[in-house]
Design a protein around this motif. Structure first.
Motif, PDB file in Angstrom:
ATOM      1  N   VAL A  47       0.838  -1.194   0.000  1.00 34.87           N
ATOM      2  CA  VAL A  47       0.000   0.000   0.000  1.00 34.87           C
ATOM      3  C   VAL A  47       0.876   1.248   0.000  1.00 34.87           C
ATOM      4  O   VAL A  47       1.781   1.380   0.827  1.00 34.87           O
ATOM      5  N   ILE A  48       0.585   2.165  -0.928  1.00 33.66           N
ATOM      6  CA  ILE A  48       1.233   3.479  -0.934  1.00 33.66           C
ATOM      7  C   ILE A  48       0.156   4.534  -0.773  1.00 33.66           C
ATOM      8  O   ILE A  48      -0.801   4.579  -1.554  1.00 33.66           O
ATOM      9  N   GLU A  49       0.291   5.357   0.236  1.00 35.13           N
ATOM     10  CA  GLU A  49      -0.624   6.472   0.459  1.00 35.13           C
ATOM     11  C   GLU A  49       0.124   7.789   0.221  1.00 35.13           C
ATOM     12  O   GLU A  49       1.347   7.850   0.344  1.00 35.13           O
ATOM     13  N   TYR A  50      -0.649   8.842  -0.103  1.00 34.34           N
ATOM     14  CA  TYR A  50      -0.050  10.143  -0.379  1.00 34.34           C
ATOM     15  C   TYR A  50      -0.605  11.250   0.516  1.00 34.34           C
ATOM     16  O   TYR A  50      -0.225  12.412   0.359  1.00 34.34           O
ATOM     17  N   THR A  51      -1.495  10.884   1.438  1.00 35.79           N
ATOM     18  CA  THR A  51      -2.041  11.859   2.379  1.00 35.79           C
ATOM     19  C   THR A  51      -1.993  11.272   3.781  1.00 35.79           C
ATOM     20  O   THR A  51      -1.978  10.052   3.967  1.00 35.79           O
ATOM     21  N   SER A  52      -2.012  12.167   4.776  1.00 33.31           N
ATOM     22  CA  SER A  52      -2.016  11.690   6.161  1.00 33.31           C
ATOM     23  C   SER A  52      -3.313  10.954   6.475  1.00 33.31           C
ATOM     24  O   SER A  52      -3.311   9.958   7.200  1.00 33.31           O
ATOM     25  N   ALA A  53      -4.432  11.410   5.903  1.00 36.67           N
ATOM     26  CA  ALA A  53      -5.710  10.734   6.145  1.00 36.67           C
ATOM     27  C   ALA A  53      -5.696   9.340   5.543  1.00 36.67           C
ATOM     28  O   ALA A  53      -6.178   8.377   6.155  1.00 36.67           O
ATOM     29  N   GLY A  54      -5.147   9.214   4.344  1.00 36.27           N
ATOM     30  CA  GLY A  54      -5.066   7.893   3.710  1.00 36.27           C
ATOM     31  C   GLY A  54      -4.191   6.949   4.505  1.00 36.27           C
ATOM     32  O   GLY A  54      -4.534   5.767   4.683  1.00 36.27           O
ATOM     33  N   LEU A  55      -3.057   7.449   4.998  1.00 33.06           N
ATOM     34  CA  LEU A  55      -2.175   6.617   5.811  1.00 33.06           C
ATOM     35  C   LEU A  55      -2.881   6.181   7.086  1.00 33.06           C
ATOM     36  O   LEU A  55      -2.804   5.010   7.476  1.00 33.06           O
ATOM     37  N   SER A  56      -3.564   7.101   7.731  1.00 29.66           N
ATOM     38  CA  SER A  56      -4.263   6.767   8.974  1.00 29.66           C
ATOM     39  C   SER A  56      -5.298   5.677   8.746  1.00 29.66           C
ATOM     40  O   SER A  56      -5.422   4.736   9.544  1.00 29.66           O
ATOM     41  N   ARG A  57      -6.046   5.797   7.658  1.00 31.76           N
ATOM     42  CA  ARG A  57      -7.083   4.804   7.376  1.00 31.76           C
ATOM     43  C   ARG A  57      -6.471   3.445   7.041  1.00 31.76           C
ATOM     44  O   ARG A  57      -6.938   2.404   7.502  1.00 31.76           O
ATOM     45  N   ALA A  58      -5.410   3.448   6.231  1.00 33.35           N
ATOM     46  CA  ALA A  58      -4.755   2.180   5.889  1.00 33.35           C
ATOM     47  C   ALA A  58      -4.176   1.519   7.130  1.00 33.35           C
ATOM     48  O   ALA A  58      -4.315   0.306   7.328  1.00 33.35           O
ATOM     49  N   CYS A  59      -3.541   2.315   7.973  1.00 32.88           N
ATOM     50  CA  CYS A  59      -2.933   1.753   9.181  1.00 32.88           C
ATOM     51  C   CYS A  59      -3.978   1.256  10.161  1.00 32.88           C
ATOM     52  O   CYS A  59      -3.784   0.227  10.826  1.00 32.88           O
ATOM     53  N   ALA A  60      -5.101   1.956  10.245  1.00 35.86           N
ATOM     54  CA  ALA A  60      -6.151   1.552  11.177  1.00 35.86           C
ATOM     55  C   ALA A  60      -6.687   0.163  10.834  1.00 35.86           C
ATOM     56  O   ALA A  60      -7.012  -0.627  11.724  1.00 35.86           O
ATOM     57  N   GLY A  61      -6.759  -0.142   9.554  1.00 33.46           N
ATOM     58  CA  GLY A  61      -7.336  -1.421   9.167  1.00 33.46           C
ATOM     59  C   GLY A  61      -6.342  -2.521   8.892  1.00 33.46           C
ATOM     60  O   GLY A  61      -6.676  -3.713   9.016  1.00 33.46           O
ATOM     61  N   TRP A  62      -5.067  -2.154   8.531  1.00 34.63           N
ATOM     62  CA  TRP A  62      -4.184  -3.158   7.948  1.00 34.63           C
ATOM     63  C   TRP A  62      -2.747  -3.113   8.460  1.00 34.63           C
ATOM     64  O   TRP A  62      -1.890  -3.804   7.909  1.00 34.63           O
ATOM     65  N   LYS A  63      -2.480  -2.340   9.506  1.00 33.61           N
ATOM     66  CA  LYS A  63      -1.085  -2.159   9.916  1.00 33.61           C
ATOM     67  C   LYS A  63      -0.417  -3.452  10.380  1.00 33.61           C
ATOM     68  O   LYS A  63       0.807  -3.576  10.324  1.00 33.61           O
ATOM     69  N   ASP A  64      -1.194  -4.428  10.809  1.00 33.80           N
ATOM     70  CA  ASP A  64      -0.617  -5.677  11.306  1.00 33.80           C
ATOM     71  C   ASP A  64      -0.476  -6.744  10.222  1.00 33.80           C
ATOM     72  O   ASP A  64       0.016  -7.843  10.499  1.00 33.80           O
ATOM     73  N   THR A  65      -0.913  -6.429   8.995  1.00 30.76           N
ATOM     74  CA  THR A  65      -0.905  -7.467   7.961  1.00 30.76           C
ATOM     75  C   THR A  65      -0.275  -7.035   6.646  1.00 30.76           C
ATOM     76  O   THR A  65       0.305  -7.868   5.949  1.00 30.76           O
ATOM     77  N   LEU A  66      -0.377  -5.749   6.270  1.00 30.74           N
ATOM     78  CA  LEU A  66       0.079  -5.309   4.959  1.00 30.74           C
ATOM     79  C   LEU A  66       1.335  -4.445   5.057  1.00 30.74           C
ATOM     80  O   LEU A  66       1.643  -3.881   6.106  1.00 30.74           O
TER      81      LEU A  66
END
Length: 276
Positions: free
Chosen positions: A235-254
């Motif tokens: 996963v590549i995000e380009y905004t802080s909101a996108g990073l927060s959302r990706a990490c909230a759901g997938w930080k332990d797996t992706l």
């Protein structure tokens, strides 16, 4: 060197979205566990790994990074898992003269159809004959990736059909990516599906091994990829909101990283890199 390859996702419809001799990835669903038969000899990138997206210019990877994606013209990073970026469905502006004129997609007036967001001509993959010719050139780049020591290839602009003005559709795109995946596997390379969540369900038929998903957190698409690729999603995000959302759901797996939109090298004034 390329400047930036982040895709605009706002116009896409919201859709639901191997085992190898070296690494046996654990996939999250029975669909994801079905693997392309041709991929038995390849090595997938490790999941939930430190990742850096360096397609805008190579630099020394930060501490903890084990997977890097770099442009096909760059050298791989020593000792890491390296993914080779190729612009497979469109033409870098400086390279338009390197393509046969009839392989550039044209409108009814004979004008080249351009992806205006990136000023890139779209390649004409509307017929089997043209797909074969375009693939011959792109596969030559894939050969170069393999010769340099990359372990995988990331063909960009799989979703160019969305910008083709109806000249070709998803069937042409999947037929073309299948030509590339077969060649990549023959060279011992894994191959990524870049973005295009709406085609993730066809990843086995298309011979695609893992996903590189830009802004799936921003646009709430990460689950569309994991449904079919399991944890084999970068996963590549380009905004802080996108990073927060990706990490909230997938930080332990992706594998997740935030980069600046220009994907700038470290040391430049616009460089941004953050992780969960």
């Amino acid at each position: 060197m390329i400047i930036n390859r982040v895709r605009s996702r706002r116009c896409l419809a919201a859709v639901a979205a191997l085992a190898t001799a070296v690494i046996t990835p654990l996939l999250a669903s029975s669909t994801a566990s079905a693997q392309p038969a041709a991929a038995a000899a390849i090595t997938l990138p490790p999941t939930h790994a430190g990742f850096d997206y360096q397609i805008g210019g190579a630099y020394t990877p930060p501490s903890g990074v084990t997977v890097v994606s770099r442009d096909r013209e760059a050298a791989p990073a020593a000792g890491l898992y390296n993914i080779c970026y190729v612009n497979a469905f469109q033409v870098q502006p400086a390279e338009i003269g390197e393509w046969d004129a009839d392989l550039l997609l044209r409108d009814a007036n004979g004008n080249v159809i351009i992806d205006e967001e990136w000023d890139e001509a779209i390649l004409d993959i509307s017929t089997a004959a043209k797909r074969t010719r375009v693939a011959a050139k792109v596969n030559g780049w894939i050969d170069g990736c393999a010769a340099k020591g990359f372990q995988a290839v990331e063909p960009d602009n799989y979703d160019s059909y969305d910008r083709s003005r109806g000249k070709f559709g998803t069937s042409a795109a999947t037929a073309f990516i299948t030509l590339l995946s077969a060649h990549a596997h023959d060279k011992g390379l894994a191959i990524a599906q870049k973005n295009t969540a709406e085609l993730a369900s066809s990843r086995v038929a298309n011979g695609l091994d893992f996903a590189v998903a830009e802004e799936c957190g921003e646009y709430k698409e990460c689950g569309d990829f994991t449904e079919y690729f399991g944890n084999n999603v970068i996963v590549i995000e380009y905004t802080s909101a996108g990073l927060s959302r990706a990490c909230a759901g997938w930080k332990d797996t992706l594998s997740i990283v935030r980069r600046d939109v220009a994907v700038s090298p470290a040391g430049s004034g616009t460089y941004v890199r953050q992780t969960c």
